[in-house]
Design a protein around this motif. Structure first.
Motif, PDB file in Angstrom:
ATOM      1  N   VAL A  95      36.349  -1.509  -1.317  1.00  0.00           N
ATOM      2  CA  VAL A  95      36.178  -3.142  -1.944  1.00  0.00           C
ATOM      3  C   VAL A  95      37.300  -3.117  -2.134  1.00  0.00           C
ATOM      4  N   LEU A  96      37.832  -2.760  -3.181  1.00  0.00           N
ATOM      5  CA  LEU A  96      39.170  -2.190  -4.221  1.00  0.00           C
ATOM      6  C   LEU A  96      40.289  -1.890  -2.802  1.00  0.00           C
ATOM      7  N   ALA A  97      40.171  -0.253  -2.066  1.00  0.00           N
ATOM      8  CA  ALA A  97      41.684   0.381  -1.556  1.00  0.00           C
ATOM      9  C   ALA A  97      42.010  -1.304  -0.531  1.00  0.00           C
ATOM     10  N   THR A  98      41.070  -1.953   0.221  1.00  0.00           N
ATOM     11  CA  THR A  98      41.238  -2.907   1.001  1.00  0.00           C
ATOM     12  C   THR A  98      41.837  -4.107   0.587  1.00  0.00           C
ATOM     13  N   ARG A  99      41.281  -4.800  -1.044  1.00  0.00           N
ATOM     14  CA  ARG A  99      41.515  -5.916  -0.982  1.00  0.00           C
ATOM     15  C   ARG A  99      43.755  -5.253  -2.063  1.00  0.00           C
ATOM     16  N   LEU A 100      43.735  -4.533  -2.340  1.00  0.00           N
ATOM     17  CA  LEU A 100      45.197  -3.963  -2.656  1.00  0.00           C
ATOM     18  C   LEU A 100      46.036  -3.330  -1.552  1.00  0.00           C
ATOM     19  N   MET A 101      45.570  -3.204   0.006  1.00  0.00           N
ATOM     20  CA  MET A 101      46.161  -2.990   0.829  1.00  0.00           C
ATOM     21  C   MET A 101      46.487  -4.988   1.291  1.00  0.00           C
ATOM     22  N   HIS A 102      45.245  -5.679   1.468  1.00  0.00           N
ATOM     23  CA  HIS A 102      46.042  -7.387   1.405  1.00  0.00           C
ATOM     24  C   HIS A 102      46.691  -7.222   0.515  1.00  0.00           C
ATOM     25  N   SER A 103      47.165  -7.146  -0.846  1.00  0.00           N
ATOM     26  CA  SER A 103      47.515  -7.886  -2.070  1.00  0.00           C
ATOM     27  C   SER A 103      49.136  -7.052  -1.366  1.00  0.00           C
ATOM     28  N   MET A 104      49.091  -6.326  -1.219  1.00  0.00           N
ATOM     29  CA  MET A 104      50.052  -4.987  -1.631  1.00  0.00           C
ATOM     30  C   MET A 104      50.973  -6.368  -0.046  1.00  0.00           C
TER      31      MET A 104
END
Length: 127
Positions: free
Chosen positions: A91-100
């Motif tokens: 979840v956090l890795a996916t959210r980070l990728m979308h945020s980036m």
């Protein structure tokens, strides 16, 4: 629906049987904290005072611009997202990728705590 239809079930308090158990004593880490504060004669008021002072010092430093160049936890951590057991990292890795992608950034870091006092960090780079 009968959750025990396939046989006997032993129920455990998950907060006392999860990854927060100390490997050496077999006790939950929260018990060690309680033992320590009793041993050292620390009150709840002492602890609350330290927490308040820490927050006040951080707020003063932030107001003074000490963290102006820092970008920390822009999407919120696992607890903010419901702490999905077994999926926090995804979840956090996916959210980070979308945020980036949204913010036009090419690099980012996500960190996680893991039961038993472990931790992990993942550095991502968009190509």
């Amino acid at each position: 629906m009968n959750p025990t239809r396939m046989g006997d079930v032993t129920m455990f308090d998950s907060m006392l049987m999860d990854g927060l158990n100390d490997t050496f004593s077999g006790q939950h880490s929260g018990w060690h904290t309680e033992d320590l504060v009793k041993l050292k004669g620390l009150s709840r008021e002492d602890q609350d005072g330290w927490a308040l002072r820490s927050q006040q010092r951080f707020a003063a430093a932030q107001t003074a611009g000490k963290f102006a160049e820092e970008i920390v936890n822009v999407e919120g951590g696992a607890i903010a997202h419901g702490h999905p057991i077994g999926a926090s990292g995804a979840v956090l890795a996916t959210r980070l990728m979308h945020s980036m992608q949204r913010d036009g950034l090419s690099r980012g870091i996500v960190t996680l705590c893991i039961g038993g006092g472990q931790g992990i960090a993942l550095a991502l780079e968009m190509l």
